[in-house]
Design a protein around this motif. Structure first.
Motif, PDB file in Angstrom:
ATOM      1  N   THR A 189       0.832  -1.194   0.000  1.00  0.00           N
ATOM      2  CA  THR A 189       0.000   0.000   0.000  1.00  0.00           C
ATOM      3  C   THR A 189       0.870   1.249   0.000  1.00  0.00           C
ATOM      4  O   THR A 189       2.038   1.215   0.387  1.00  0.00           O
ATOM      5  CB  THR A 189      -0.904   0.038   1.242  1.00  0.00           C
ATOM      6  N   ASP A 190       0.274   2.324  -0.441  1.00  0.00           N
ATOM      7  CA  ASP A 190       1.020   3.579  -0.444  1.00  0.00           C
ATOM      8  C   ASP A 190       1.444   3.949   0.968  1.00  0.00           C
ATOM      9  O   ASP A 190       2.538   4.466   1.189  1.00  0.00           O
ATOM     10  CB  ASP A 190       0.193   4.698  -1.082  1.00  0.00           C
ATOM     11  N   ASN A 191       0.579   3.645   1.908  1.00  0.00           N
ATOM     12  CA  ASN A 191       0.894   3.968   3.298  1.00  0.00           C
ATOM     13  C   ASN A 191       2.105   3.179   3.789  1.00  0.00           C
ATOM     14  O   ASN A 191       2.997   3.722   4.446  1.00  0.00           O
ATOM     15  CB  ASN A 191      -0.320   3.660   4.184  1.00  0.00           C
ATOM     16  N   GLU A 192       2.151   1.936   3.406  1.00  0.00           N
ATOM     17  CA  GLU A 192       3.257   1.092   3.824  1.00  0.00           C
ATOM     18  C   GLU A 192       4.570   1.557   3.191  1.00  0.00           C
ATOM     19  O   GLU A 192       5.617   1.621   3.843  1.00  0.00           O
ATOM     20  CB  GLU A 192       2.970  -0.366   3.422  1.00  0.00           C
ATOM     21  N   ILE A 193       4.475   1.895   1.935  1.00  0.00           N
ATOM     22  CA  ILE A 193       5.663   2.377   1.235  1.00  0.00           C
ATOM     23  C   ILE A 193       6.126   3.699   1.830  1.00  0.00           C
ATOM     24  O   ILE A 193       7.316   3.931   2.052  1.00  0.00           O
ATOM     25  CB  ILE A 193       5.369   2.537  -0.267  1.00  0.00           C
ATOM     26  N   LYS A 194       5.191   4.540   2.099  1.00  0.00           N
ATOM     27  CA  LYS A 194       5.511   5.830   2.712  1.00  0.00           C
ATOM     28  C   LYS A 194       6.198   5.632   4.050  1.00  0.00           C
ATOM     29  O   LYS A 194       7.224   6.255   4.331  1.00  0.00           O
ATOM     30  CB  LYS A 194       4.216   6.636   2.880  1.00  0.00           C
TER      31      LYS A 194
ATOM     32  N   ASN B   9      10.049   6.614   5.010  1.00  0.00           N
ATOM     33  CA  ASN B   9      10.356   7.548   6.085  1.00  0.00           C
ATOM     34  C   ASN B   9      11.197   6.923   7.197  1.00  0.00           C
ATOM     35  O   ASN B   9      12.008   7.601   7.815  1.00  0.00           O
ATOM     36  CB  ASN B   9       9.056   8.111   6.679  1.00  0.00           C
ATOM     37  N   THR B  10      10.984   5.641   7.428  1.00  0.00           N
ATOM     38  CA  THR B  10      11.680   5.034   8.549  1.00  0.00           C
ATOM     39  C   THR B  10      12.980   4.350   8.155  1.00  0.00           C
ATOM     40  O   THR B  10      13.872   4.198   8.971  1.00  0.00           O
ATOM     41  CB  THR B  10      10.786   4.008   9.260  1.00  0.00           C
ATOM     42  N   HIS B  11      13.084   3.927   6.910  1.00  0.00           N
ATOM     43  CA  HIS B  11      14.279   3.197   6.503  1.00  0.00           C
ATOM     44  C   HIS B  11      15.084   3.914   5.421  1.00  0.00           C
ATOM     45  O   HIS B  11      16.208   4.339   5.646  1.00  0.00           O
ATOM     46  CB  HIS B  11      13.898   1.806   5.978  1.00  0.00           C
ATOM     47  N   LEU B  12      14.467   4.017   4.278  1.00  0.00           N
ATOM     48  CA  LEU B  12      15.226   4.452   3.103  1.00  0.00           C
ATOM     49  C   LEU B  12      15.698   5.896   3.218  1.00  0.00           C
ATOM     50  O   LEU B  12      16.822   6.231   2.846  1.00  0.00           O
ATOM     51  CB  LEU B  12      14.374   4.268   1.847  1.00  0.00           C
ATOM     52  N   LYS B  13      14.853   6.741   3.746  1.00  0.00           N
ATOM     53  CA  LYS B  13      15.214   8.149   3.881  1.00  0.00           C
ATOM     54  C   LYS B  13      16.434   8.313   4.776  1.00  0.00           C
ATOM     55  O   LYS B  13      17.368   9.054   4.465  1.00  0.00           O
ATOM     56  CB  LYS B  13      14.023   8.916   4.468  1.00  0.00           C
TER      57      LYS B  13
END
Length: 332
Positions: A66-71, A75-79
């Motif tokens: 989901t978009d929420n999961e990706i978001k 925010n928590t990992h990739l960023k």
DNA sequence: AACGCCACCAACCGCAAAACA
DNA sequence: GTGTTTTGCGGTTGGTGGCGT
């Protein structure tokens, strides 16, 4: 007033909107949960470089996410991973910019951003078409069924008419003809090339257009009081014979599009720094987590290699990514 | 055991656009 | 054409659990 506040009874503390959200983000049976794979991470990073915080668009290329999961994952990992490496997670460029300075790399990066914005605006249009198509095809299907089988229905009913390769047709044109990195040539036959030429002309004839395009500025507003529709009409004046064929590829959804195409027609390939950077990012992260070793020289920008070849590779990788991804993508 | 810190992620919020009456 | 409702989206918050002290 928010959705469902009046029309649906409360389920405990949840109103209709909350229930819908919980369904789409959590309860839906076709949602994949758990750790993101390497492939998924790469996809997210690359698409984020292209699309910015367009989570719903990114999610269309990650079936069952989901978009929420990706978001959240971003925010928590990739960023953080990006930041740790000295990469601006918004622009996907090195913070000190030294890696890209000097030669054409800075320009290349800017071009990539332009293209990304160009494409992101078109994605919006495609998404709209898809939605409209879905609504038409949904017919008597009740909304619940339609929602719960969203992925399947969009792939089988919406995208087939457009064909699997429809998505990045212009980019394909660029990569296949090698026009990328060269001056646009009059009389080019494919849509991408033609539009490049038209873009130049259009810009000169519409002085109100701005060439702004700040990083991540995905707004489709058009400067100078020129509406999207007006720009589109103007555009088709130049290409009446192609109006039906490539309508969905209309690029001038905002002022920056003109600039982006103009600038890419003037020079240079963008470089495949995003892909390389993505690889670097992920591989470096792996190495760090595996042996605590240090990363390599970090020259993800590709140095002095053949730019045209690099570009081809870059866009091919994006195309592969997009086209190999679930034809179930609601957009493509 | 108690506390604080942090990461994670579901849920909330507000807004805009689309759909509907 | 207008007002209302629904839907979709992205940013942000708050609860929870793991971990270290």
């Amino acid at each position: 007033m928010e959705a469902g506040e009046l029309c649906l009874p409360k389920l405990g503390s949840r109103d209709g909107k909350s229930c819908r959200l919980r369904w789409t983000n959590y309860l839906r049976p076709d949602i994949k949960r758990g750790k993101f794979s390497f492939q998924e991470e790469q996809t997210i990073i690359q698409l984020h470089a292209l699309l910015g915080n367009r989570w719903s668009a990114i999610a269309t290329h990650l079936p069952k996410r989901t978009d929420n999961e990706i978001k959240n994952y971003w925010n928590t990992h990739l960023k953080k991973r990006l930041a740790k490496m000295g990469i601006d997670p918004v622009t996907h460029r090195p913070k000190n910019d030294t890696l890209l300075s000097g030669d054409g790399q800075s320009k290349n990066a800017a071009n990539l951003i332009h293209i990304a914005q160009w494409e992101s605006a078109r994605l919006e249009a495609e998404a709209r078409l898809a939605r409209q198509s879905k609504l038409r095809s949904a017919g008597s299907v009740n909304s619940f069924q339609a929602q719960s089988s969203e992925f399947a229905s969009t792939s089988s009913q919406i995208h087939k008419p457009f064909g699997p390769g429809r998505c990045l047709d212009v980019l394909k044109a660029w990569t296949s003809t090698g026009v990328w990195g060269q001056k646009s040539e009059a009389g080019a036959v494919n849509s991408g090339v033609s539009m490049t030429g038209v873009a130049c002309e259009l810009e000169s004839s519409t002085s109100t257009l701005s060439s702004a395009a700040g990083v991540g500025a995905n707004s489709c507003d058009v400067d100078g009081g020129v509406t999207k529709e007006e720009m589109e009409e103007e555009y088709w004046k130049y290409l009446p014979e192609q109006r039906n064929g490539i309508r969905s590829s209309f690029p001038f959804t905002s002022a920056w599009a003109t600039e982006s195409i103009r600038s890419t027609s003037e020079h240079v390939p963008c470089g495949n720094f995003v892909e390389k950077f993505t690889d670097l990012l992920l591989s470096t992260d792996r190495r760090l987590s595996e042996d605590g070793g240090e990363s390599d020289d970090g020259s993800g920008s590709g140095g002095g290699s053949d730019y045209n070849e690099d570009n081809k590779n870059y866009w091919n990788s994006i195309l592969n990514l997009v086209n190999s991804s679930p034809s179930d993508s609601p957009i493509f």
